[in-house]
Design an enzyme around this catalytic site. Sequence first.
Site, mmCIF file in Angstrom:
data_model
loop_
_atom_site.group_PDB
_atom_site.id
_atom_site.type_symbol
_atom_site.label_atom_id
_atom_site.label_comp_id
_atom_site.label_asym_id
_atom_site.label_seq_id
_atom_site.Cartn_x
_atom_site.Cartn_y
_atom_site.Cartn_z
ATOM 1 N N CYS A 34 -1.223 -7.613 9.508
ATOM 2 C CA CYS A 34 -0.642 -6.057 8.892
ATOM 3 C C CYS A 34 0.725 -6.258 8.933
ATOM 4 O O CYS A 34 1.551 -5.340 8.068
ATOM 5 C CB CYS A 34 -1.468 -5.036 9.253
ATOM 6 S SG CYS A 34 -3.020 -5.236 9.259
ATOM 7 N N PHE A 86 -2.893 -5.734 13.504
ATOM 8 C CA PHE A 86 -3.768 -6.030 14.555
ATOM 9 C C PHE A 86 -3.592 -7.153 15.444
ATOM 10 O O PHE A 86 -2.892 -8.197 14.849
ATOM 11 C CB PHE A 86 -5.053 -6.735 13.667
ATOM 12 C CG PHE A 86 -5.926 -5.658 13.188
ATOM 13 C CD1 PHE A 86 -5.952 -4.280 13.774
ATOM 14 C CD2 PHE A 86 -7.216 -5.883 12.515
ATOM 15 C CE1 PHE A 86 -7.039 -3.146 13.238
ATOM 16 C CE2 PHE A 86 -8.350 -4.983 12.079
ATOM 17 C CZ PHE A 86 -8.036 -3.769 12.393
ATOM 18 N N HIS A 103 -3.833 -0.932 1.346
ATOM 19 C CA HIS A 103 -3.460 -1.643 2.482
ATOM 20 C C HIS A 103 -3.370 -3.261 1.983
ATOM 21 O O HIS A 103 -4.659 -3.733 1.858
ATOM 22 C CB HIS A 103 -4.171 -1.773 3.742
ATOM 23 C CG HIS A 103 -3.617 -2.013 4.950
ATOM 24 N ND1 HIS A 103 -2.704 -3.226 5.066
ATOM 25 C CD2 HIS A 103 -3.595 -1.904 6.322
ATOM 26 C CE1 HIS A 103 -2.261 -3.339 6.064
ATOM 27 N NE2 HIS A 103 -3.042 -2.528 6.946
ATOM 28 N N GLU A 141 0.827 6.349 15.887
ATOM 29 C CA GLU A 141 1.763 6.136 15.304
ATOM 30 C C GLU A 141 2.591 7.512 15.252
ATOM 31 O O GLU A 141 3.916 7.502 15.588
ATOM 32 C CB GLU A 141 1.592 5.700 13.722
ATOM 33 C CG GLU A 141 3.026 5.597 12.793
ATOM 34 C CD GLU A 141 2.843 4.812 11.602
ATOM 35 O OE1 GLU A 141 1.685 4.762 11.326
ATOM 36 O OE2 GLU A 141 3.827 4.319 11.083
ATOM 37 N N LYS A 175 0.252 3.819 1.424
ATOM 38 C CA LYS A 175 -1.241 3.179 1.455
ATOM 39 C C LYS A 175 -2.146 3.930 0.951
ATOM 40 O O LYS A 175 -3.008 3.544 0.313
ATOM 41 C CB LYS A 175 -1.504 2.686 2.708
ATOM 42 C CG LYS A 175 -0.774 1.549 3.283
ATOM 43 C CD LYS A 175 -1.510 1.208 4.562
ATOM 44 C CE LYS A 175 -0.679 -0.110 5.205
ATOM 45 N NZ LYS A 175 0.645 0.181 5.822
ATOM 46 N N HIS A 216 3.292 3.057 9.062
ATOM 47 C CA HIS A 216 2.195 1.937 8.739
ATOM 48 C C HIS A 216 0.805 2.887 8.037
ATOM 49 O O HIS A 216 0.386 2.306 7.204
ATOM 50 C CB HIS A 216 1.964 1.612 10.140
ATOM 51 C CG HIS A 216 1.038 0.252 9.878
ATOM 52 N ND1 HIS A 216 1.181 -0.705 9.164
ATOM 53 C CD2 HIS A 216 -0.256 -0.084 10.371
ATOM 54 C CE1 HIS A 216 0.419 -1.648 9.070
ATOM 55 N NE2 HIS A 216 -0.679 -1.259 9.918
#
Lengths: 402, 86
Positions: A162, A390, A331, A305, A326, A294
Amino acid sequence: MHRVVITGAGTINALGHNVPETLEAMREGRCGIGPIDIPDVDRLSIQIGGQVKGFEAEGLFNRQQIALYDRFTQFTLVAAREAIAQAGLEFSGDLAAKSGVVLGNSGGGMTTLDENYRSVYEAGKNRVHPFVVPKLMNNAAASHVSMEFNLKGPSFTVASACASSNHAMAQAFQMVRSGMAPVMITGGSESMLCFGGVKAWEGLRVMSKDACRPFSANRNGMVQGEGAGVFVFEEYDHARRRGAEILAEVAGFAMSSDAADIVMPSKQGAERAIAGALKDARLNPTDVCYINAHGTGTAANDKTECAAVADVFGAQADHLMISSTKSMHGHLIGGTGAVELLACIMALRDGVVAPTINYDEPDPECALDVVPNVAREAKVEAALSNAFAFGGLNAVLALKRI
Amino acid sequence: MDIKEQVIAIIAEQAVLEPSDVSPDSTLEDLGIDSLGLVESIFAIEEAFDISVPFNANAPEESDFDISSVASIIRGIETLIAEQKD
């Protein structure tokens, strides 16, 4: 050290087939997520996504190109054409020799893989089309951009799940800042909305069945999107000399690795990347008015976050806006940072901050101004774009108004 | 369509030409078919006739399949069809 500016932007995603359509949708807080239309969708438990609708390869590419380009490559070329046309650059001679293309991508040609696995496993065929490998390799998009635009400098693909696009753009930024390349084409793309791609994500049990609601207390997971975002990063004096329109300045970046867990994010890793980007861009926390989060809409990401932002910014955290687009386009995995950079450009250039839509209930663990549901006008001097992948790989970009 | 016509149709499609513009004497180079186009044509031929063509793109000259002209390709395919019929 050279200054680096953005002189072209292009995209295709669930919100639009170009930048103006996408920014209009972001200003209006429109949702591009809906039922996905793919083979065997009835065998999926997750049936929504930010799918690019109404995309016809015919007319954009000739027959041989269509046979050779996976959907992620087609998206990339559409976005690259828009970006490079806006920049008004033609690559020849020394400029062509030094300029390159660095793109982010995670899955490569997933549609190609999916279709050919079906053919050999399900249909029992023993022969596949000869272009399977050149279509599915995840540097295919970068290579085809280099061929279409005669880019002969450093070119490759970055894969960090990502964060792929942010890592790619950070790399391109470094190349221009150091003087290695006068112009770099950068960004990223992804096309994972095929049966196998969605099925794989289902397995993790982090996907929402109904909507992406970042930072909202009732959030229940992420929603996949697809598409591409491509930018022209250009050395400031080079852009000025030719009278190019400058969209924003890329002021700095930082990368970090959590070195902790393959899927759970770490607050410390995120903090180090955010603080590092501020330092690299020589920005004070008070200079930053907007952060493109994010903001995946998962329980783990959003609270981690927010905690990281609160720690880095201290009292200033209450004065900045942080939104996750998003919620609108889904995403885009390896392409997500590229499409999200558009929200930073809109904030800096147009003074419009994109909202986090589907925001229903405040979450005490995400107690920041997430620009709920409605876009906001504001003068934004500097903005950050976060990506936390990830594998614990983080990349944060810092942009300034120009 | 006989074998010759079918092969010419496949090669013409790859070269983006009318079948009437593809003569047996043409070489693939004459027709503007590059190495990737050749591999794609062989795939289409294998699919159309349900045969296996012994062609190695890595060493075309060592393959037991003559691609020097359209006529030689047609001859090779006719032989393969006869051999692989049963």
